[in-house]
Design an enzyme around this catalytic site. Structure first.
Site, mmCIF file in Angstrom:
data_model
loop_
_atom_site.group_PDB
_atom_site.id
_atom_site.type_symbol
_atom_site.label_atom_id
_atom_site.label_comp_id
_atom_site.label_asym_id
_atom_site.label_seq_id
_atom_site.Cartn_x
_atom_site.Cartn_y
_atom_site.Cartn_z
ATOM 1 N N ASP A 142 38.119 32.726 26.669
ATOM 2 C CA ASP A 142 38.466 32.192 27.495
ATOM 3 C C ASP A 142 38.538 30.524 27.551
ATOM 4 O O ASP A 142 39.184 29.799 28.063
ATOM 5 C CB ASP A 142 37.851 32.762 28.798
ATOM 6 N N CYS A 200 59.160 46.907 39.426
ATOM 7 C CA CYS A 200 58.112 46.659 40.541
ATOM 8 C C CYS A 200 57.829 45.288 40.493
ATOM 9 O O CYS A 200 57.959 44.469 39.563
ATOM 10 C CB CYS A 200 56.753 47.392 40.055
ATOM 11 N N CYS A 255 41.067 34.267 43.208
ATOM 12 C CA CYS A 255 41.914 35.202 44.262
ATOM 13 C C CYS A 255 42.326 36.583 43.069
ATOM 14 O O CYS A 255 42.651 36.385 42.114
ATOM 15 C CB CYS A 255 43.211 34.528 44.361
ATOM 16 N N CYS A 258 46.990 39.468 43.310
ATOM 17 C CA CYS A 258 47.951 40.081 42.557
ATOM 18 C C CYS A 258 47.482 41.393 41.714
ATOM 19 O O CYS A 258 48.183 42.164 41.155
ATOM 20 C CB CYS A 258 48.574 39.264 41.466
#
Length: 392
Positions: A142, A200, A255, A258
């Site tokens: 990361d 989608c 968050c 999604c």
């Protein structure tokens, strides 16, 4: 060194995959370390400023490394890509609908994943060099200049969804990704070529701030990080733009929206890593309780936690925004304390929140602070809060 006789690329890859699974990684794939297919798109994204204040993404050397792993690790020929699931169900599903309690992204409810993943990947790299083949390379989790989701797709682990996440068709997207870049030739997995998002667009519709922009002409998912709640609550170091604050709701660190709306995450499996389980108090914390957190409390509570990345001032900024979105007079005493915090960033957002609540007690706190406030940005927040029509 206890290497066996020279192994073929196919045999090396098979041994590496088995070893990675033995070490606890849920998914493993191997890809050629050739230049990125989305390098030009990445440069356009940076040129448009969509990376916001994350300057480390736009440095010339960092762009070059992301475009070609061989620049990052000279001689890199192969990438061993792994994924480790971190999904933790909400202990109390009512938290999401309780505006008095904060929401912490699932990946940040346990210990910091960087250390655990990096330690295992280094151990995997050392095992390869000691047991299989003399190999140079480097492990990343990361923090390196690697377009790791593209590498993971190239290694057959999944596809990049419209929400920019890597999605596995039987496991969803709640995974940490890491990789070991090696200077040896291996046998490679077939790339994951299909885009199973299809028509989608739930993630695009659900994003409160409109950060997700669909796919570009090359098929790469595009996000305007400057509007992403994760960016706003973690990477952004200064004030959150006023127009975006109401859209953040009660999400105080990161968050998952999604991912929560993604149909593929119905297959998400809870983590079996104890380190990733939610720490006490991180599954729906009291916003009022957090608003008056001292530096000592912050340091103790978030030791070895991803949340330490925001520092105390960033977290309390986020909590103040969440309290303003809650809008309850119950928050006024805690926000009044925050209005006198040593950090201007905290005081400014506490002023905004008091303006949102709009009671006489909130207004009185703002008036009193006006008499002593010296920071120009905070005085501006107080003035705008006093001019707010909310409750005044």
């Amino acid at each position: 060194m206890t290497q066996t006789a020279a192994l073929s690329p196919a045999a090396l890859s098979a041994r590496i995959r088995n070893r990675a699974r033995e070490m606890g990684f849920d998914l493993v794939g191997i890809a050629p370390a050739h230049p990125s297919a989305h390098g030009d798109a990445y440069e356009r994204w940076v040129a448009l400023g969509m990376h916001g204040e994350m300057g480390y993404l736009s440095r010339e050397d960092a762009v070059a490394r992301r475009k070609d792993p061989a620049v990052l690790v000279p001689g890199a020929r192969s990438a061993v890509v792994v994924a480790l699931r971190y999904y933790v169900p909400d202990a109390d599903p009512a938290v999401t609908g309780d505006a008095s309690r904060g929401i912490v992204a699932r990946y940040a409810r346990g210990d910091d994943y960087h250390e655990l993943m990096k330690e295992r990947l280094i151990a995997l790299q050392e095992w390869i060099a000691a047991e299989l083949v003399p190999a140079g390379g480097r492990a990343y989790v990361d923090t390196g200049a690697v377009l790791e989701r593209e590498l993971a797709q190239r290694a057959g682990i999944g596809w990049q969804g419209k929400n920019t996440m890597l999605i596995h068709p039987r496991r969803g997207s709640y995974h940490f990704i890491g990789e070991v870049l090696l200077d040896v030739e291996l046998e490679y997995d077939h790339p994951f070529a299909s885009d199973h998002c299809g028509s989608c667009h739930r993630c695009l519709d659900a994003c409160p701030t409109g950060a997700l922009l669909g796919r570009d002409a090359a098929g790469a998912p595009v996000m305007d990080a400057r509007r992403c709640i994760s960016y706003l609550t973690i990477e952004l170091k200064g004030p959150i733009p006023r127009e975006l604050r109401p859209m953040i709701g009660n999400r105080v660190y990161g968050c998952d929206i999604c991912q929560e709306v993604c149909p593929w995450n119905r297959f998400a499996q809870p983590t079996n890593e104890a380190a990733f389980l939610a720490r006490e108090g991180l599954d729906g914390p009291s916003l009022i309780g957090w608003m008056t957190m001292t530096q000592e409390e912050f340091s103790r509570r978030f030791r070895n936690s991803p949340i330490k990345r925001t520092k105390r001032r960033g977290l309390l900024r986020n909590v103040a925004v969440a309290l303003g979105n809650w809008g309850s007079p119950e928050a006024v005493p805690a926000l009044t304390v925050a209005l006198n915090d040593e950090e201007p960033l905290v005081r400014g957002h506490a002023a905004w929140a008091l303006g949102r609540i709009g009671t006489e007690a909130a207004r009185q706190a703002l008036r009193e602070r006006t008499e002593v406030e010296e920071d120009a940005s905070v005085r501006q927040e107080i003035r705008l809060a006093m001019e707010s029509k909310a409750g005044f």
